[in-house]
Scaffold this active site. Structure first.
Site, short mmCIF file in Angstrom:
data_model
loop_
_atom_site.label_atom_id
_atom_site.label_comp_id
_atom_site.label_asym_id
_atom_site.label_seq_id
_atom_site.Cartn_x
_atom_site.Cartn_y
_atom_site.Cartn_z
N ASN A 1 2.09 1.43 4.37
CA ASN A 1 2.78 0.17 4.76
C ASN A 1 2.39 0.41 6.16
OD1 ASN A 1 5.71 -1.71 5.55
ND2 ASN A 1 3.57 -2.66 4.64
N CYS B 1 0.80 -1.70 0.05
CA CYS B 1 0.32 0.33 -0.20
C CYS B 1 1.04 1.47 -0.04
CB CYS B 1 -0.67 -0.07 1.19
SG CYS B 1 -0.03 0.11 2.86
N ASP C 1 -8.21 3.80 1.09
CA ASP C 1 -7.00 4.44 2.19
C ASP C 1 -7.77 4.84 3.39
OD1 ASP C 1 -4.90 5.74 4.06
OD2 ASP C 1 -4.20 6.43 1.62
P1 4NP Z 1 -1.73 2.85 3.94
O1 4NP Z 1 -2.47 3.96 4.89
O2 4NP Z 1 -1.28 3.29 2.85
O3 4NP Z 1 -2.90 1.87 4.05
O4 4NP Z 1 -0.80 2.61 5.09
C1 4NP Z 1 -1.75 5.62 5.29
C2 4NP Z 1 -0.97 5.55 5.98
C3 4NP Z 1 -0.26 6.83 5.87
C4 4NP Z 1 -0.66 7.88 5.30
C5 4NP Z 1 -1.18 7.70 4.52
C6 4NP Z 1 -2.23 6.70 4.01
N1 4NP Z 1 0.43 9.48 5.25
O5 4NP Z 1 0.06 10.10 4.74
O6 4NP Z 1 1.15 9.28 6.45
#
Ligand code: 4NP
Length: 158
Positions: free
Chosen positions: A13, A10, A126
């Site tokens: 992570n 993703c 997300d």
């Molecule tokens: P993930 O979710 O891709 O499912 O791990 C996210 C985690 C952090 C961020 C975006 C999506 N971020 O912008 O920090």
């Protein structure tokens, strides 16, 4: 027999791919298939490298009796040479992975929801900036998708 190597990816992570990895491991264990697979997860961004999963995702996993072993790492080109299958959580992850895919890649790059009969080929949303419901929704999507992915990999003679 060679183990099949499966990587979940993703953006950060810390939410979706750690749940994909943990659920996949959990379902393998339930089906007595753990010995046949190597499983990992990674992120296309490096913001959270070294971190354990987001607390909200950890809580959702715990509610369902699923352990998440992940510590965040960045996806790298060589992942395409080590893994057999790479599962992107959404289209943007898929496109970013395609950018680092080497010419001699041996991994198949697929979208996680290619294995979800509800919204086949769609995105795993997300949950990071949304409410608590988003984490349970991700769990349900990944549970369906991981079960179907195992069925697919067990049928396939890769
Ligand atoms: P993930 O979710 O891709 O499912 O791990 C996210 C985690 C952090 C961020 C975006 C999506 N971020 O912008 O920090």
């Amino acid at each position: 027999m060679e183990k099949k190597r499966v990587l979940f990816v993703c953006l950060g992570n810390i939410c979706r791919s750690p749940m994909g990895e943990g659920l996949f491991l959990h379902l393998l264990e339930e089906r007595n298939l753990s010995d046949k697979y190597v499983v990992d997860s990674a992120g296309t961004a490096n913001y959270h490298v070294g971190e354990r999963p987001d607390n909200r995702m950890l809580r959702t996993a715990e509610e369902h009796g699923v352990y998440l072993p992940s510590k965040a790492r960045h996806a790298v080109s060589s992942d395409f040479k080590y893994f057999d299958v790479i599962l992107a959580m959404d289209q943007s992850n898929y496109d970013d992975l395609n950018q680092i895919k080497p010419n001699d890649a041996t991994a198949d790059l697929l979208k996680m929801r290619d294995f979800d009969e509800e919204d086949k080929g769609g995105d795993v949303p997300d949950p990071y900036f949304g409410g608590a419901d988003g984490f349970e929704e991700v769990f349900q999507i990944l549970k369906r998708s991981c079960n179907n992915l195992i069925d697919f990999l067990e049928k396939e003679q890769l």
